[in-house]
Write a protein that holds these residues in place. Structure first.
Motif, mmCIF file in Angstrom:
data_model
loop_
_atom_site.group_PDB
_atom_site.id
_atom_site.type_symbol
_atom_site.label_atom_id
_atom_site.label_comp_id
_atom_site.label_asym_id
_atom_site.label_seq_id
_atom_site.Cartn_x
_atom_site.Cartn_y
_atom_site.Cartn_z
ATOM 1 N N UNK A 127 8.934 20.905 -0.157
ATOM 2 C CA UNK A 127 7.529 20.979 0.256
ATOM 3 C C UNK A 127 7.272 19.923 1.319
ATOM 4 N N UNK A 128 6.693 20.299 2.477
ATOM 5 C CA UNK A 128 6.459 19.314 3.534
ATOM 6 C C UNK A 128 5.612 18.133 3.044
ATOM 7 N N UNK A 129 6.002 16.944 3.515
ATOM 8 C CA UNK A 129 5.274 15.719 3.193
ATOM 9 C C UNK A 129 6.210 14.604 2.776
ATOM 10 N N UNK B 79 16.604 12.412 10.612
ATOM 11 C CA UNK B 79 16.604 12.157 9.167
ATOM 12 C C UNK B 79 15.194 12.196 8.607
ATOM 13 N N UNK B 80 14.252 11.533 9.275
ATOM 14 C CA UNK B 80 12.862 11.487 8.806
ATOM 15 C C UNK B 80 12.251 12.883 8.787
ATOM 16 N N UNK B 81 12.468 13.664 9.837
ATOM 17 C CA UNK B 81 11.890 15.014 9.899
ATOM 18 C C UNK B 81 12.534 15.937 8.856
ATOM 19 N N UNK B 82 13.832 15.777 8.612
ATOM 20 C CA UNK B 82 14.479 16.571 7.558
ATOM 21 C C UNK B 82 13.899 16.223 6.193
ATOM 22 N N UNK B 83 13.720 14.929 5.930
ATOM 23 C CA UNK B 83 13.111 14.517 4.655
ATOM 24 C C UNK B 83 11.711 15.093 4.508
ATOM 25 N N UNK B 84 10.950 15.057 5.591
ATOM 26 C CA UNK B 84 9.586 15.578 5.557
ATOM 27 C C UNK B 84 9.583 17.053 5.177
ATOM 28 N N UNK B 85 10.478 17.835 5.775
ATOM 29 C CA UNK B 85 10.505 19.285 5.586
ATOM 30 C C UNK B 85 11.182 19.733 4.298
ATOM 31 N N UNK B 86 11.968 18.892 3.664
ATOM 32 C CA UNK B 86 12.722 19.289 2.486
ATOM 33 C C UNK B 86 11.781 19.763 1.372
ATOM 34 N N UNK C 3 0.847 -1.193 0.000
ATOM 35 C CA UNK C 3 0.000 0.000 0.000
ATOM 36 C C UNK C 3 0.880 1.239 0.000
ATOM 37 N N UNK C 4 0.283 2.362 -0.380
ATOM 38 C CA UNK C 4 0.994 3.636 -0.464
ATOM 39 C C UNK C 4 0.126 4.695 0.209
ATOM 40 N N UNK C 5 0.754 5.469 1.076
ATOM 41 C CA UNK C 5 0.044 6.556 1.747
ATOM 42 C C UNK C 5 0.891 7.817 1.690
ATOM 43 N N UNK C 6 0.253 8.935 1.587
ATOM 44 C CA UNK C 6 0.919 10.231 1.655
ATOM 45 C C UNK C 6 0.821 10.714 3.097
ATOM 46 N N UNK C 7 1.943 11.141 3.660
ATOM 47 C CA UNK C 7 1.960 11.693 5.014
ATOM 48 C C UNK C 7 2.130 13.198 4.888
ATOM 49 N N UNK C 8 1.104 13.921 5.288
ATOM 50 C CA UNK C 8 1.115 15.377 5.165
ATOM 51 C C UNK C 8 1.260 16.083 6.513
ATOM 52 N N UNK C 9 1.182 15.325 7.612
ATOM 53 C CA UNK C 9 1.306 15.913 8.955
ATOM 54 C C UNK C 9 2.587 15.412 9.598
#
Length: 188
Positions: A124-126, A115-122, A92-98
């Motif tokens: 456009x957030x998500x 690392x995960x939070x940096x990837x999220x913020x790079x 399955x595939x989900x988009x994480x926007x929060x």
């Protein structure tokens, strides 16, 4: 139980940090968090392949990027050689926007929180979350990286396609179903 028929061969490689590929092949990780690569254009990452080989890379692999300590390449060997041993099937595939949702995924991957939070913020957030079931073989197939496979891109073509004979699931059916249900509870 979810029954998956593996293709007889697969000609798609998914480039990811070597330590993450090792964690996926060991059953220690069942989700891939992806932003996308530069070569994928303005639309970013698209989870366009249902099956793909895990193509280990050290490009952009930060010394502090993983919690496992498995970030650095093993000494010796040809730096242009790639060891392919595991095939992933996208469940399955989900988009994480929060960004607040990221910490609940920690038990399903080996990246550091930073690392995960940096990837999220790079940019456009998500992030995209790919829930994957992985099959591996004991001895990898060694490939020499082609010029087309080099650089910052996610998907690479493997010519000829690699056969899937001899692969075994890294998590048995019962363990996979437990992880899958736990991930569904977190991802919604």
């Amino acid at each position: 139980m979810s029954e998956i028929d593996l293709p007889k061969s697969c000609g798609v490689g998914f480039k990811e940090w070597s330590g993450v590929c090792n964690a996926l092949a060991a059953g220690a990780q069942t989700v891939i968090l992806r932003k996308g690569g530069i070569a994928e254009g303005p639309g970013g990452f698209t989870p366009e392949h249902p099956f793909f080989w895990l193509y280990p890379t050290h490009l952009h692999e930060a010394q502090q990027g993983l919690r496992t300590g498995d970030e650095r390449p093993a000494p010796g060997g040809d730096p242009g050689e790639v060891a392919i041993r595991a095939l992933a099937a996208v469940d399955s595939v989900r988009r994480i926007d929060r960004e607040d949702d990221l910490d609940a995924l920690e038990e399903f991957h080996v990246w550091t929180s930073e690392t995960v939070h940096k990837r999220f913020q790079y940019r456009n957030p998500g992030l995209w979350a790919l829930v994957v079931r992985v099959w591996a073989r004991e001895r990898p197939t060694s490939l020499i990286a082609t010029p087309e496979q080099l650089g910052c891109k996610t998907w690479v073509e493997l010519i000829p396609p690699l056969p899937t004979a001899g692969l075994a699931p890294v998590l048995d059916d019962e363990a996979w179903e437990r992880r899958r249900e736990a991930l569904r509870a977190v991802l919604g």
